[in-house]
Each structure stands twice: as C-alpha cells, then as structure tokens.
Design a protein around this motif. Structure first.
Motif, mmCIF file in Angstrom:
data_model
loop_
_atom_site.group_PDB
_atom_site.id
_atom_site.type_symbol
_atom_site.label_atom_id
_atom_site.label_comp_id
_atom_site.label_asym_id
_atom_site.label_seq_id
_atom_site.Cartn_x
_atom_site.Cartn_y
_atom_site.Cartn_z
ATOM 1 N N LEU A 157 0.853 -1.183 0.000
ATOM 2 C CA LEU A 157 0.000 0.000 0.000
ATOM 3 C C LEU A 157 0.889 1.234 0.000
ATOM 4 C CD1 LEU A 157 -2.646 -1.117 2.625
ATOM 5 C CD2 LEU A 157 -2.784 -1.243 0.146
ATOM 6 N N ARG A 158 1.009 1.866 -1.137
ATOM 7 C CA ARG A 158 1.895 3.018 -1.263
ATOM 8 C C ARG A 158 1.137 4.339 -1.264
ATOM 9 N NH1 ARG A 158 7.076 1.900 -2.578
ATOM 10 N NH2 ARG A 158 7.590 -0.182 -3.292
ATOM 11 N N ASP A 159 -0.164 4.266 -1.238
ATOM 12 C CA ASP A 159 -0.946 5.484 -1.375
ATOM 13 C C ASP A 159 -1.533 5.962 -0.060
ATOM 14 O OD1 ASP A 159 -2.148 4.226 -4.507
ATOM 15 O OD2 ASP A 159 -0.445 5.524 -4.093
ATOM 16 N N GLY A 160 -0.909 5.587 1.044
ATOM 17 C CA GLY A 160 -1.298 6.096 2.354
ATOM 18 C C GLY A 160 -2.758 5.875 2.652
ATOM 19 N N CYS A 161 -3.461 6.944 2.939
ATOM 20 C CA CYS A 161 -4.848 6.858 3.398
ATOM 21 C C CYS A 161 -5.752 6.210 2.352
ATOM 22 C CB CYS A 161 -5.359 8.245 3.751
ATOM 23 S SG CYS A 161 -6.976 8.243 4.570
ATOM 24 N N ASP A 206 11.969 6.252 4.159
ATOM 25 C CA ASP A 206 13.300 5.786 3.761
ATOM 26 C C ASP A 206 14.434 6.310 4.631
ATOM 27 O OD1 ASP A 206 12.390 4.195 1.674
ATOM 28 O OD2 ASP A 206 12.401 5.850 0.257
ATOM 29 N N ARG A 207 14.142 6.662 5.874
ATOM 30 C CA ARG A 207 15.221 7.019 6.800
ATOM 31 C C ARG A 207 15.715 5.761 7.505
ATOM 32 N NH1 ARG A 207 14.238 11.160 11.150
ATOM 33 N NH2 ARG A 207 12.248 10.071 11.427
ATOM 34 N N ALA A 239 -13.691 7.224 11.286
ATOM 35 C CA ALA A 239 -12.809 6.971 12.425
ATOM 36 C C ALA A 239 -11.951 5.742 12.179
ATOM 37 C CB ALA A 239 -13.629 6.807 13.701
ATOM 38 N N ARG A 240 -12.537 4.719 11.561
ATOM 39 C CA ARG A 240 -11.771 3.512 11.270
ATOM 40 C C ARG A 240 -10.694 3.769 10.228
ATOM 41 N NH1 ARG A 240 -16.530 -1.124 11.392
ATOM 42 N NH2 ARG A 240 -16.194 -1.731 13.571
ATOM 43 N N VAL A 241 -11.024 4.554 9.227
ATOM 44 C CA VAL A 241 -10.024 4.892 8.204
ATOM 45 C C VAL A 241 -8.847 5.608 8.854
ATOM 46 C CG1 VAL A 241 -9.560 6.334 6.202
ATOM 47 C CG2 VAL A 241 -11.656 4.983 6.296
ATOM 48 N N GLN A 242 -9.139 6.568 9.708
ATOM 49 C CA GLN A 242 -8.066 7.316 10.363
ATOM 50 C C GLN A 242 -7.263 6.423 11.303
ATOM 51 O OE1 GLN A 242 -9.215 11.141 12.037
ATOM 52 N NE2 GLN A 242 -10.888 11.352 10.577
ATOM 53 N N ALA A 243 -7.944 5.534 12.016
ATOM 54 C CA ALA A 243 -7.242 4.636 12.933
ATOM 55 C C ALA A 243 -6.310 3.685 12.183
ATOM 56 C CB ALA A 243 -8.254 3.845 13.756
ATOM 57 N N LEU A 244 -6.788 3.173 11.056
ATOM 58 C CA LEU A 244 -5.948 2.274 10.274
ATOM 59 C C LEU A 244 -4.801 3.020 9.613
ATOM 60 C CD1 LEU A 244 -8.633 -0.081 8.744
ATOM 61 C CD2 LEU A 244 -6.790 -0.720 10.299
ATOM 62 N N GLN A 245 -5.034 4.268 9.248
ATOM 63 C CA GLN A 245 -3.956 5.092 8.708
ATOM 64 C C GLN A 245 -2.859 5.256 9.751
ATOM 65 O OE1 GLN A 245 -3.400 7.198 5.544
ATOM 66 N NE2 GLN A 245 -1.516 6.669 6.625
ATOM 67 N N ARG A 246 -3.241 5.587 10.980
ATOM 68 C CA ARG A 246 -2.253 5.736 12.056
ATOM 69 C C ARG A 246 -1.541 4.420 12.320
ATOM 70 N NH1 ARG A 246 -6.485 8.937 14.304
ATOM 71 N NH2 ARG A 246 -7.184 7.141 15.547
ATOM 72 N N ALA A 247 -2.288 3.335 12.304
ATOM 73 C CA ALA A 247 -1.686 2.028 12.542
ATOM 74 C C ALA A 247 -0.660 1.694 11.468
ATOM 75 C CB ALA A 247 -2.774 0.956 12.586
ATOM 76 N N GLY A 248 -1.033 1.923 10.198
ATOM 77 C CA GLY A 248 -0.091 1.654 9.115
ATOM 78 C C GLY A 248 1.160 2.504 9.201
ATOM 79 N N ASP A 249 1.002 3.764 9.597
ATOM 80 C CA ASP A 249 2.147 4.672 9.717
ATOM 81 C C ASP A 249 3.098 4.253 10.834
ATOM 82 O OD1 ASP A 249 1.161 6.185 7.647
ATOM 83 O OD2 ASP A 249 0.300 7.745 8.922
ATOM 84 N N ALA A 250 2.578 3.517 11.828
ATOM 85 C CA ALA A 250 3.393 3.146 12.984
ATOM 86 C C ALA A 250 4.230 1.897 12.744
ATOM 87 C CB ALA A 250 2.495 2.928 14.201
ATOM 88 N N VAL A 251 4.013 1.216 11.636
ATOM 89 C CA VAL A 251 4.746 -0.011 11.337
ATOM 90 C C VAL A 251 6.054 0.334 10.625
ATOM 91 C CG1 VAL A 251 4.690 -2.203 10.078
ATOM 92 C CG2 VAL A 251 2.622 -1.342 11.198
ATOM 93 N N VAL A 252 7.159 -0.215 11.117
ATOM 94 C CA VAL A 252 8.479 0.067 10.558
ATOM 95 C C VAL A 252 9.186 -1.244 10.244
ATOM 96 C CG1 VAL A 252 8.718 2.249 11.813
ATOM 97 C CG2 VAL A 252 9.551 0.122 12.857
ATOM 98 N N GLY A 284 8.482 3.264 1.650
ATOM 99 C CA GLY A 284 7.404 3.677 0.772
ATOM 100 C C GLY A 284 6.026 3.328 1.283
ATOM 101 N N GLY A 285 5.922 2.687 2.445
ATOM 102 C CA GLY A 285 4.615 2.347 2.979
ATOM 103 C C GLY A 285 4.569 0.948 3.527
#
Length: 362
Positions: free
Chosen positions: A17-21, A120-121, A54-67, A173-174
């Motif tokens: 998933l490269r397109d974020g939200c 990419d940091r 709310a679910r979309v935003q929660a999943l967005q935050r969850a995806g962003d937190a994965v490294v 990249g996501g």
C-alpha cells in the motif's frame, strides 16, 4: 507447469500500500461488516459515516506506525546457526517516545539494529528488552521518530474465529498489508523450550511474518508475528497460516521489561533442546551444540519420559515441570529412553541469557 513454493504463494497474498490513506481506505472497507457495506445510501446514517471515517483514520495511524527492522548479529553469535547473522523483520511503535515492539528472535545477540522508516530514513536503535517468556522484544531508536503516533493495544477476549484482520509489514514507501482471518486462539508450545498459554492463529498466511503487526478493524494492535505454520486450525487439519503472539501478554510486564530488560519469568532453567511430540511422547530432535543437554550426553532421538520422576507426554507439560524450579541453574533429572535402554540423566540447567554473546564493550 511451474509449482510455486509455499513461501511464494504466501507472498502473493501481500499487497503493498503506497498510497497512504487511500490504500487504507480500501482496507477498512474490505473488513467492514457485510451488512454495513451492503446498506443502501438512502439508509446510511451520519453515525455510520462517522464510524467509517474513524476507522479509516485509525488504520492510517496504525499503518504509519509499522516500521522495518534490520539486524546484524554479533560475530560468532550462537543464534546465527539457525537465524543467520543478517536478519530483517518488522516492528510497530507502541510508545510516545518511539518505543518499538517486535518479535524477540530478531534481536538475539544483536550487534547493530536499524529502523527503516516509511520515508526511507535509516535510524540506529538499541535493544531495550528481550523476554524469553513472552517472546517479545523492545527497541528504541537513537534518533527521534517524526510524525508517528503509537498504536493502542487490544485484548483477544472478544475475538471470534473467522473475524477479518489486517497483518502489516514494515517497508520503505509504505506498509505492506495483507488481509487475513482469525482461525483459532489456543495455547502454543514451540520446540525450542517456549510456551505461551494463548496464541493467535490466522490464515491465509504471510511469508514475511517476523515482527509483523496484526490489527483489528479499529486499528488496534492484537499481536506480533512469530511463525509460519502449516496447521493453523489445529494439529489434525492442514491449513497454512501464521502464529501471532498476543499483545495482551505484554500489558502486565511492559514496565518490568523496560526497567530490567526482561521479566522474572524469563529467568528459568534452560536445557538446550529442541523437541517434538511423536506417538504420544516427547522426542528430542536437536541438541544445542554447546548447551547443558549435550554436556549431559543427551542426543537426537532420545525420548523424554519424565522430569524429576513426573511423567511428561506433551511439550507443555515438559516445560512447565522444568520451569517450576525457582533458580535457573537447577539440576534436573530426566528419565529418557535411548534406543532400548531407559536411563536417568542429570542435567545442570542454565539461564540462557547468560550464554548469549553480547557486542564488545557491553
């Protein structure tokens, strides 16, 4: 005809998933209850729209937190024999200070740890804790993470078999997200002297499972990926899947892990054995090349009948009887069958953490 391997078939289940939200919006729509998805627009309510948003935003935050995590084990690491010296996996941010939760075996005897963020940091990191009892590890970047919110932890009491879930893997990249379902919640005994009373089994599987995050539809963290298994539904049914360690095991010990680097439950006898249950008996399949079991003369093929006179015929019974001792360096008597002979073998157990190599200067 080309016949793809099990790992290759599993990998195809993963979609980057490269397109974020936008990508996560597709994900949340896929796991919304069927009744809500099928509801005509004329009867949609503002409550439904708010909940979906709310679910979309929660999943967005969850995806962003994965490294992603990249680990190099120290020179001569004992664990490199099975895990290799170069290791890669995933983690997820659970603390406001950037604390990352992952699976412990990635960090065994780590020399260097790098966190690869979605922009990419590459950030150097240090190990905060490794806990044998749960299998979890904690990592903290040495450079602050930017724009990442920690994910909330969820319990498993209300989970039902068949429930749709999301497994996320870190990458540049996501996040890579795979749709999966809960198959079963049950105890798990690993052949490497490991047992937890509750584990999550999912299917279809993902191949790059090490440290992967398992989320519910509200973006709450349920578990951390540990294994690829062939019998996710139980020992009597072949169903490829994954085993996740539930984060509810972390809640009561998180503060202790951060304070001491592990839990008291991890300070327990270790023999250096890998075992399986065959024909109703615990059979040794591997002996650590420099562990207590080898020194005591145990070898692959031996059948463990009892420990300190108490009969054991499952891995769970074997481990729990072993771990009853208050000290890690206890002397243990195993009754074993070697060929046609039954012997009593005394093994001087050790604390496994004292045996693992550490980087120079630590």
């Amino acid at each position: 005809m080309h016949n793809p391997s099990f790992a290759q078939r599993s990998t195809r289940l993963v979609r980057r998933l490269r397109d974020g939200c936008a990508g996560l919006l597709l994900a949340v729509l896929a796991v919304l209850p069927a009744a809500q998805a099928a509801r005509p627009a004329s009867v949609a309510t503002s409550v439904d729209a708010t909940r979906a948003d709310a679910r979309v935003q929660a999943l967005q935050r969850a995806g962003d937190a994965v490294v992603a995590l990249q680990v190099t084990a120290t020179e001569g690491a004992i664990s490199a024999e099975n895990l290799g010296r170069q290791r890669s996996g995933s983690g997820v941010v659970i603390g406001a200070d950037g604390l990352i939760l992952t699976i412990g075996y990635l960090l065994l005897e780590a020399e260097t740890i790098e966190v690869l963020t979605q922009d990419d940091r590459r950030l150097p990191a240090r190990q905060v804790a490794y806990d044998l009892a749960t299998g979890f590890a904690l990592v903290r970047p040495l450079v602050p993470l930017r724009g990442i919110e920690p994910v909330p932890l969820a319990g498993v009491a209300e989970l039902q078999p068949g429930e749709p879930l999301l497994a996320a893997v870190g990458g540049s990249g996501g996040a890579e997200v795979a749709f999966t379902r809960l198959v079963a919640t049950r105890p798990f005994s690993g052949n490497w002297e490991y047992h937890i009373d509750v584990a999550l089994f999912t299917s279809p599987p993902i191949a790059n499972h090490s440290g992967a995050s398992l989320f519910n539809r509200d973006g709450e963290l349920l578990g951390i990926g540990s294994l690829l298994v062939r019998e996710a539904a139980g020992p009597d049914r072949v169903l490829p899947g994954n085993m996740f360690v539930p984060v509810e095991l972390l809640r009561p010990v998180l503060a202790e892990m951060q304070s001491t680097g592990r839990t008291r439950a991890s300070v327990r006898p270790w023999l250096g054995l890998s075992s399986l249950v065959r024909d109703g008996h615990v059979q040794i399949v591997r002996v650590d090349r420099s562990g207590p079991a080898l020194e005591a003369g145990l070898q692959p093929g031996d059948v463990v009948l009892a420990i300190d006179g108490v009969e054991v015929n499952t891995l769970e019974a074997f481990y729990k009887q072993l771990w009853q001792r208050p000290a890690a360096d206890a002397e243990v008597e195993l009754t074993v069958r070697q060929g046609l002979e039954v012997r009593r073998v005394k093994v001087h157990a050790i604390d496994r953490m004292q045996r693992l190599r550490k980087p120079e200067g630590i």
